[in-house]
Design a protein around this motif. Structure first.
Motif, short mmCIF file in Angstrom:
data_model
loop_
_atom_site.label_atom_id
_atom_site.label_comp_id
_atom_site.label_asym_id
_atom_site.label_seq_id
_atom_site.Cartn_x
_atom_site.Cartn_y
_atom_site.Cartn_z
N LYS A 45 -5.70 1.07 -4.40
CA LYS A 45 -6.96 1.03 -5.13
C LYS A 45 -7.51 -0.39 -5.22
CE LYS A 45 -5.19 0.43 -9.86
NZ LYS A 45 -5.12 1.01 -11.21
N PHE A 46 -6.65 -1.38 -4.99
CA PHE A 46 -7.09 -2.77 -5.07
C PHE A 46 -7.60 -3.31 -3.74
CE2 PHE A 46 -3.86 -2.76 -8.58
CZ PHE A 46 -4.78 -2.88 -9.61
N SER A 47 -7.50 -2.52 -2.69
CA SER A 47 -7.87 -3.01 -1.37
C SER A 47 -9.33 -3.45 -1.29
CB SER A 47 -7.59 -1.94 -0.32
OG SER A 47 -7.90 -2.41 0.98
N ASP A 48 -10.23 -2.64 -1.84
CA ASP A 48 -11.65 -2.98 -1.80
C ASP A 48 -11.95 -4.24 -2.61
OD1 ASP A 48 -12.21 -0.85 -0.18
OD2 ASP A 48 -12.94 0.44 -1.79
N VAL A 49 -11.29 -4.37 -3.77
CA VAL A 49 -11.49 -5.57 -4.60
C VAL A 49 -11.01 -6.80 -3.86
CG1 VAL A 49 -10.96 -6.69 -6.80
CG2 VAL A 49 -11.24 -4.21 -6.71
N ALA A 50 -9.82 -6.71 -3.26
CA ALA A 50 -9.28 -7.84 -2.51
C ALA A 50 -10.19 -8.22 -1.35
CB ALA A 50 -7.88 -7.51 -2.01
N GLU A 51 -10.74 -7.22 -0.69
CA GLU A 51 -11.65 -7.49 0.42
C GLU A 51 -12.89 -8.23 -0.06
OE1 GLU A 51 -13.07 -7.89 4.09
OE2 GLU A 51 -11.11 -7.05 3.60
#
Length: 207
Positions: A45-51
């Motif tokens: 779920k954090f992938s988009d935020v990290a991107e």
């Protein structure tokens, strides 16, 4: 240990891990994977935020042609100690920040070859040192920038410190999570959590 194990399961720590994964070059991911804590499916779920955090950093914030050496006048404005007893430490902090800002593939080599900087990190790397490094890093890159830019730079400096081949650097992730919780958690909570705070491209947030 200060800033270490208690924070491994926090959202900030897991998001830092996801960010560092994105920052690793493909050829180094396998070699460094042994140092990683295993992800569970929820970390996706954090992938988009990290991107989005990587995009903020890569959108010219650390353009070497625009970067200037650390200005000592920033210290007083940001509450970083600059009295005579701290001058030596502050000089080392500023040298480290200038190297961290310009990073590149030879960052590790440059710090390892500088006995003053290497010794300082090996002897004194603590949350207090991490906090001074991160504050100086952020204020020397952006002044009056958006909260998102400040947060993205905190992620970036953590990832660069973690990548150094120095034994104390295994504490960087815990310190990074602690720093995010101390300085940015209220803002993130006010904006609905990490995912909502970075779900659009509007940079006109209230600090």
């Amino acid at each position: 240990m200060e800033g270490d194990l208690p924070l491994i399961t926090s959202d900030e720590y897991r998001l830092l891990e996801t960010y560092c994964q994105k920052r690793r070059k493909p050829q180094t991911r396998l070699r460094q994977s042994a140092c990683m804590y295993s992800f569970d499916a929820g970390d996706e779920k954090f992938s988009d935020v990290a991107e989005k955090l990587t995009q903020i950093v890569d959108n010219g914030l650390l353009d070497e042609e625009l970067l200037q050496p650390v200005d000592r006048r920033l210290n007083a404005d940001e509450g970083i100690e600059a009295d005579s007893d701290k001058d030596v430490d502050q000089d080392v902090i500023e040298k480290l920040v200038d190297l961290l800002k310009k990073s590149g593939d030879n960052l590790n080599e440059k710090i390892l070859s500088n006995h003053e900087l290497k010794g300082y990190l090996q002897r004194t790397f603590s949350y207090d040192v991490f906090k001074k490094l991160t504050k100086t890093f952020i204020t020397s890159v952006v002044q009056g920038g958006s909260k998102r830019e400040e947060i993205a730079l905190a992620f970036e400096v953590t990832s660069r410190l973690k990548a150094l081949d120095l034994q104390p650097m295994n504490r960087a992730m815990g310190y990074g999570a602690q720093y995010l919780q101390e300085y940015f958690a209220p803002w993130v909570k006010q904006h609905g959590g990490w995912e909502k705070a970075f779900e659009d491209d509007d940079d006109e947030e209230v600090h």
